[in-house]
Each structure stands twice: as structure tokens, then as C-alpha cells.
Design an enzyme around this catalytic site. Structure first.
Site, PDB file in Angstrom:
ATOM      1  N   GLU A 258       0.885  -1.174   0.000  1.00  0.00           N
ATOM      2  CA  GLU A 258       0.000   0.000   0.000  1.00  0.00           C
ATOM      3  C   GLU A 258       0.907   1.203   0.000  1.00  0.00           C
ATOM      4  O   GLU A 258       1.570   1.483   0.991  1.00  0.00           O
ATOM      5  CB  GLU A 258      -0.882   0.010   1.266  1.00  0.00           C
ATOM      6  N   CYS A 297      -2.657   8.800   3.307  1.00  0.00           N
ATOM      7  CA  CYS A 297      -2.415   8.214   1.988  1.00  0.00           C
ATOM      8  C   CYS A 297      -3.582   8.482   1.050  1.00  0.00           C
ATOM      9  O   CYS A 297      -3.425   8.523  -0.160  1.00  0.00           O
ATOM     10  CB  CYS A 297      -2.193   6.715   2.127  1.00  0.00           C
TER      11      CYS A 297
END
Ligand code: NAP
Length: 680
Positions: A258, A297
Site C-alpha cells: 500500500e 495516503c
């Protein structure tokens, strides 16, 4: 000021930092406040402890027991939330930021605990998809099954979510039966350390199921095997470095990445300043810019609006940004705290200089901004910054440089295709949000941009009332994205659990397939008992236990009566000639639901007993018409048992209705709730 020692938890022992430890800065004062890392930790011992103690203990208990374990951990963390909030202020984040991290993480545990009990069997084998029929008569079948990987889940996390980042990975791994070694980012490792301590102190976790490496990872990756999983969250650069390990490739070790992401938000071409969606987009942008000081993020980095709306959106954003107070995270007036460190501040300054070559800064001056209750020169404070790019087609940096702070760039688009093209220039993102009322716009964006995004979030004035926001990954839904975002997938409900299990194709006869999955399949052995199965309590019922009923003749009177009683006078049941014109029917036929009702009448045991309720019916198929004069009979078999609580459990029954020629006319799975013989 005393320095906090951030410990590691290694093979059942807490290990303090040693002289190799790294310093951790207080981002509000710029002073060193903690240290983490110990180069004498033998990670091979940690791996061995996890493999020999943690894995067997977790794999000895069922998915349901693991789910209960997650729930106990969630409750314990919830009870210590204030302690976690308090320590989290040291990261420079505000109370509302902590809620994303801490409450979000605990919520994720609760969701996996609940999904584990509702969607997984009370077993250790997961059946992936239905039976595959590999032969004509059903004597040779196929079934995909998932079993726990036998190794360790090494979970490397980013600094911005020290609690959620750990729990969103740990929950699916534990449910899968894999022990976990957590390696938090050093900058905020003290928050993770406290959360790990709280979980260990519950005493519920089997030895070896949870260990912690604070500080450097050492050579752990080179000791992994094909039974281990690396789950990484962090920057694309670190991911590339780790992924390049020849050992990972050679051993085919699963690596879930990720990474960072240039997420976009799009104002639909159908939306103008008078629509609610317009102000919803501007509020969402402000929230994403300022939450965790933009260190998310999923934060919005690129704001795509129709060319003709650019000025209005800029003016709305700037008037909202004026109200953002930057300051000490504990001051109640503060809307945005600091970045995590001065190193991060320097990275943000560097990034804005690159973006500044392609876009004009229209809000926020890094050299002149107010900070309350702290010294802006010592602390890692920056103002929220908005850029405008008038040449998004030729610009490069605004689409590829992730400035991990409160920074976003607005740009105009000509038409929807242009907006889609710009959104995709991120090269693969975690999420894009679209503010539109038009379902055509929504569909075009999914077709044009779905392949570039892990998640698409559509917002209109109706859904906005209950929606969770652009930046919140939900445990039920996939988190991850293609390309630049890492190509990984996490969460997504039970899909997330499967990343820690091995899928194996099983081929064999019905008895073997039934025994492996603890779920009866047609063709497998049937057991009969003297007693009707409806008289037998949940704990006594056996998989494969069967009754076969007497037969019953269906008459034209039955069909007429059922039609008039229910009101279902569809022509195929009432008009012989019309029915004959229908390619599916030889003549007037019985209602499918009449057959189901007759079937229940044939197999049911009428007296009060262990069966509490009929809760549903799955996979119903009517395979042959029944006409007046046909005789039907039923076979009812216990297919699967799933305890729901200490009082009752769900029984899935396989039901086959056949005619006088033994041809199947209907098949389905019936669900009942049955009580236990005693409340245990
Ligand atoms: P990072 O510098 O890449 O570090 C991530 C993790 O990797 C940390 O635990 C770090 O430990 C470790 N690490 C760094 N170098 C390593 C090496 N050579 N070997 C083994 N481990 C190593 O990222 P970060 O600064 O913590 O986090 C910010 C980034 O994460 C941003 O780019 C953000 O977009 C991304 N992020 C992505 C997601 C997502 O879900 N996609 C979520 C959050 C954040 P140390 O701290 O000890 O160096």
C-alpha cells in the site's frame, strides 16, 4: 526531559532500545523525546517463536474463536482509548486526528470480529465458491478451499496511522490464523507500542501470535519463506527497495504493498455553485487537506473542476482555508496540528518547490503563517497550501509527486473525458471522489477510470447525509490501488482474510469433499436416525443426517386453490392452452411456491422443538415443471451447522424435491435456527 524508551516485544520479552537506537523527535518542540531500536534483537528467534507457538495456537481455533479474540482486543483497546489519545498528541496530531487512527482502528477490529462470525464457518477451512461439477453423474467434484498459511505475517507500517495501520492488517491476519510481527514506522512507534501492550495485557492472545519490532527491521526479510506474508504500507520508494529483494522473488513471498497515491476529486460537469455537491466538495477538500496535516495516503492531492468553475471553487476553498487555525495539537482551537517531524517538514518544503514550478501557490505561505501555542520555527508546522495549475496536460510533477502534507493542486478540465484522463495521470490511485448527481457521469467515470483506482467514491446531496467521506477506507471495502498505489489490496471484508490463506483446488468424490469442508454435498453419504431431525438439538445434529418423505400427488384442485388463495393466477397455472404456447411448459403447471409449501408440509415436524425459525432459503432452482397428477417427495439433509450464540445456531439443509420418475423438480438450501440442548 526524560527520553521515552520504545521497546520491542520479542519471543515473550519486552526488549528496550540499546545504543543503536534511533532518536524520535517531538514535532511540536523539535526536541528528541524518545528512542527506538535494538540491533541485538534476533529476528530469526522472533520468526521461529511465531511459527512454532503462535501459528499452531491460532490455527487450532476456529474462525469464530479468532473473531471472538478480535472482539476482546477491540474492547480492551476501547477501554484504554484515553491513554492512546494522550500519547498520540506527541505525534503532533489533534484529537479529531486521533479518532481517525484510534477509533478507526478499533472499529475495524469490531467489523472483522463481526464478519468473521457471520461470514466464515465455525471451522478452520474456508470454502471458496460453490462445488464444481467435473463429471456427468456427480461422482467426481471440485471445490476450492482456503487454509491458513503456515508462516508469519510481517506487517510494516507507515508513521501516519500507528494504530489503524496496525489493526487493519492484524485483524484479517489473525482471522486467517496467522501470527503477526508488527514493525511500525519509528517516528510514531511509541503509539503502536502502547496499543500492542494493551492487547498483550488482555492475556487472550496465544504466545507468539503478536510480536513487535520497534526501530530497524534488520535482515528479517531475508529469513522469510513462501509461507510468510509481507504487508507493507509506506512510500513507493521504500516499497520498491523492499520488493527488489531477490530473496522475496526467489521464494515467491507474498508482498502486499500500500503505497503513496495522487488521489483526485472531481467536481461533476453537472454541478454549479448553487448545488449542495459544490459546497460538499469544498468541505471535503478542506477536511482532507487538514486532517493529520494532510499526512493521509488517501488525502485529496488533485482537485479537478470544470474550466468555467475554477474561479468559484478557488474562492470557496480560500474562504474556508482562512478559518484553519494551525497550532499545538492540544489547544482546542487548533484545527490542524503539526507534521510528524522536521524531516517531514523539509520533505514537504522540497515537494512544494517542485510543484511550484508548474503551479501557482494561491493559498498558504510557508514562510509566514500563524501558529498558536507553539514555535513555528522549532516545530514541524506548515500552513495548508493550495496550488493552481493552468496547464495540467503538460504538467508532470502535480500528477506524480506526493507532497505528504497539507498540499493540493486545483486544475480545470474541458469535458468529462479530459477529467478522466487527468484523474488517470496519477498512474494508479487509492481513491478518487466524484461529486455529481448524474448517473451517466458516474458510469462513464467507472468505465474510464475504474481500472486506475482502488476505490471510487460518488457523492450527491442524498448520499452525503450518511456517507463516510473520501478519505476513510472502510473494513468492508477494498483498500489499495493499482500501479503507483502499490498494486495491493487490503480490507474488503473477508477478501482481506484470504490474502493470508492459501487457496487450493480440491478434486475428488463427494465424501472427500464433504469431509474436508465440513459441509455435505449431494452424492455424499447420508445418515438416518430413528428420530426426525427437527426433534434433534443443534449440538446433536450430524452433517449428512437425512430424512426422505412420503410422496404427495399434486391435483388440479390444489393448483386452483393455491392460485385463488394467494392471488397468483399467472396464466401458466390457470389456462391450459396458453400454458402450452409457452416453451417451458407442457400444459397447465403447478406454482413453484406451491411445491415449496407442499415440500415443507411433507418434511416438517409440527410440534414445538429445537427448530426455532425458518430464516431463509438460498439457491432455489425449479428444474422441471409439475403438472396435475404428478407425485412429489422430498429429501432433506443437514448440510452445514454454524453456531450463532450460546443458545442457537443456523442449520443449512439441502432440499431436493423429486417427481415419481425420481427426477429433480426443485432444489434449494433451507436455513433454520435450532436451539442447543442446553445453554452452554
Ligand atoms: P516510509 O518511509 O516508506 O516507511 C514505511 C515503513 O517502512 C516504516 O515502518 C519504515 O520504518 C519502513 N522502512 C523504511 N525503510 C525500510 C527499509 N529499508 N527496510 C525495511 N523497512 C523500512 O513511509 P512513511 O514515511 O512511514 O509513511 C508515509 C508514506 O506512506 C506516504 O508516502 C504515504 O502515502 C504512505 N502511506 C500509504 C498508505 C496506504 O494505505 N496506501 C497508508 C499510509 C501511508 P522506519 O520508520 O523505521 O524507517
Amino acid at each position: 526531559m526524560s527520553i521515552l524508551d520504545v521497546k520491542s516485544y520479542v519471543a515473550g520479552q519486552w526488549i528496550p532500545p540499546n545504543s543503536s537506537a534511533r532518536d524520535i523527535e517531538n514535532p511540536v518542540t523539535g526536541q528528541v523525546m524518545a528512542q527506538a531500536g535494538n540491533d541485538t534483537i534476533k529476528t530469526e528467534d522472533m520468526l521461529s517463536y511465531a511459527r512454532t507457538k503462535g501459528a499452531p495456537a491460532l490455527q487450532a481455533i476456529s474462525f469464530h474463536d479468532r473473531a471472538r479474540l478480535l472482539k476482546s482486543l477491540a474492547i480492551a483497546l476501547n477501554n484504554c482509548k484515553e491513554d492512546l489519545y494522550n500519547i498520540s498528541f506527541l505525534t503532533g496530531a489533534t484529537l479529531s486526528d486521533h479518532r481517525y487512527d484510534i477509533d478507526g482502528g478499533i472499529g475495524t477490529l469490531f467489523v472483522f470480529a463481526s464478519k468473521g462470525r457471520r461470514e466464515l464457518p465455525n471451522d478452520v477451512v474456508y470454502l471458496d465458491g460453490p462445488i464444481e461439477h467435473l463429471s456427468k453423474t456427480g461422482k467426481f467434484l471440485g471445490q476450492h478451499v482456503c487454509t491458513s498459511l503456515q508462516g508469519v505475517a510481517l506487517q510494516i507500517n507507515a508513521f501516519n496511522f500507528p494504530v489503524w495501520g496496525m489493526l487493519e492488517k492484524l485483524a484479517p491476519a489473525f482471522l486467517a490464523g496467522m501470527p503477526v510481527i508488527v514493525k511500525p514506522a519509528t517516528a510514531t512507534s511509541y503509539v503502536t507500542e502502547l496499543a500492542v501492550k494493551i492487547m498483550l495485557e488482555t492475556g487472550f492472545l496465544p504466545d507468539g501470535s503478536l510480536q513487535l519490532i520497534s526501530g530497524g527491521l534488520g535482515d528479517t526479510i531475508s529469513q522469510l519463506t513462501c509461507q510468510d506474508v509481507v504487508s507493507f504500507t509506506g512510500s513507493a520508494d521504500t516499497a520498491s527497495e523492499l520488493k527488489a529483494s531477490p530473496h522475496l522473488h526467489y521464494e515467491s513471498i507474498r508482498f502486499i504493498a500500500e503505497q503513496d497515491s495522487l488521489n483526485a476529486t472531481i467536481l461533476g460537469p453537472d454541478i454549479t455553485a448553487n448545488h449542495n455537491e459544490f459546497s460538499n466538495l469544498t468541505s471535503e477538500v478542506i477536511r482532507e487537506l487538514t486532517t493529520k496535516a494532510g499526512q493521509k495516503c488517501t488525502a485529496i492531492r488533485r482537485i479537478l473542476v470544470p474550466d468555467e468553475q475554477v474561479d468559484e471553487v478557488i474562492s470557496a476553498l480560500c474562504s474556508k482555508l482562512k478559518n484553519i487555525i494551525v497550532g499545538h495539537p492540544k489547544n482546542k482551537s487548533t484545527r490542524m496540528g503539526s507534521l510528524v517531524s522536521n524531516v517531514q517538514k523539509q520533505a514537504v518544503i522540497k515537494g512544494t518547490k517542485v510543484i511550484g514550478k508548474e503551479a501557482e501557490c494561491i493559498f498558504g505561505d510557508i514562510d509566514a503563517f500563524d501558529v498558536i501555542d507553539a514555535d513555528s520555527k522549532l516545530g514541524a508546522f506548515v500552513p495548508p497550501m493550495l496550488y493552481y495549475c493552468d496547464c495540467p496536460d503538460t504538467a508532470e510533477a502535480i500528477h506524480v509527486i506526493e507532497v505528504f502534507g497539507p498540499v493540493a493542486t486545483i486544475m480545470g478540465y474541458r469535458d468529462l473525458d479530459h477529467a478522466i484522463d487527468l484523474a488517470n495521470r496519477g498512474g494508479g490511485s487509492l481513491v478518487a471522489s466524484i461529486f455529481t448527481r448524474s448517473s451517466d457521469v458516474a458510469r462513464q467515470i467507472v468505465l474510464g477510470s475504474g481500472a486506475y483506482h482502488g476505490r471510487l467514491y460518488f457523492s450527491d446531496y442524498r448520499s452525503a447525509e450518511e456517507a463516510t467521506g473520501h478519505g476513510s477506507p472502510l473494513p468492508h471495502m477494498l483498500h489499495g490501488g493499482p500501479g503507483r498505489a502499490g498494486g495491493g489490496e487490503e480490507l474488503g471484508g473477508i477478501r482481506g482474510v484470504m490474502r493470508y490463506m492459501q487457496r487450493t483446488a480440491i478434486q475428488g468424490g463427494p465424501d472427500v469433499i464433504s469431509a474436508i469442508g465440513n459441509k455435505w454435498v449431494p452424492g455424499a453419504a447420508e445418515n438416518t436416525y430413528n428420530e426426525h431431525p427437527f426433534k434433534r438439538y443443534f449440538d446433536f445434529l450430524k452433517i449428512g443426517e437425512t430424512i426422505r418423505t412420503q410422496s404427495r400427488t399434486v391435483t388440479i384442485k390444489d393448483i386452483e386453490k393455491f392460485a385463488h388463495f394467494t392471488g397468483d393466477t399467472f396464466y401458466a397455472h390457470m389456462d391450459d392452452e396458453a400454458a402450452r404456447r409457452n416453451p417451458f411448459f407442457p400444459c397447465r403447471v403447478a406454482h413453484g411456491y406451491l411445491l415449496l409449501s407442499f415440500a415443507a408440509g411433507l418434511f416438517v415436524e409440527p410440534n414445538e422443538g429445537p427448530v426455532l425459525a425458518n430464516t431463509g432459503l438460498d439457491h432455489l432452482r425449479f428444474t422441471q415443471p409439475i403438472v396435475a397428477g404428478d407425485q412429489i417427495k422430498v429429501r432433506l439433509t443437514v448440510m452445514q451447522k454454524t453456531p450463532r450464540n450460546t443458545e442457537y445456531g443456523e442449520v443449512r439443509w439441502h432440499v431436493t424435491v423429486t417427481n415419481q420418475k425420481n427426477e429433480t423438480v426443485a432444489e434449494y438450501e433451507l436455513l433454520t435456527m435450532n436451539s442447543f440442548s442446553s445453554k452452554s
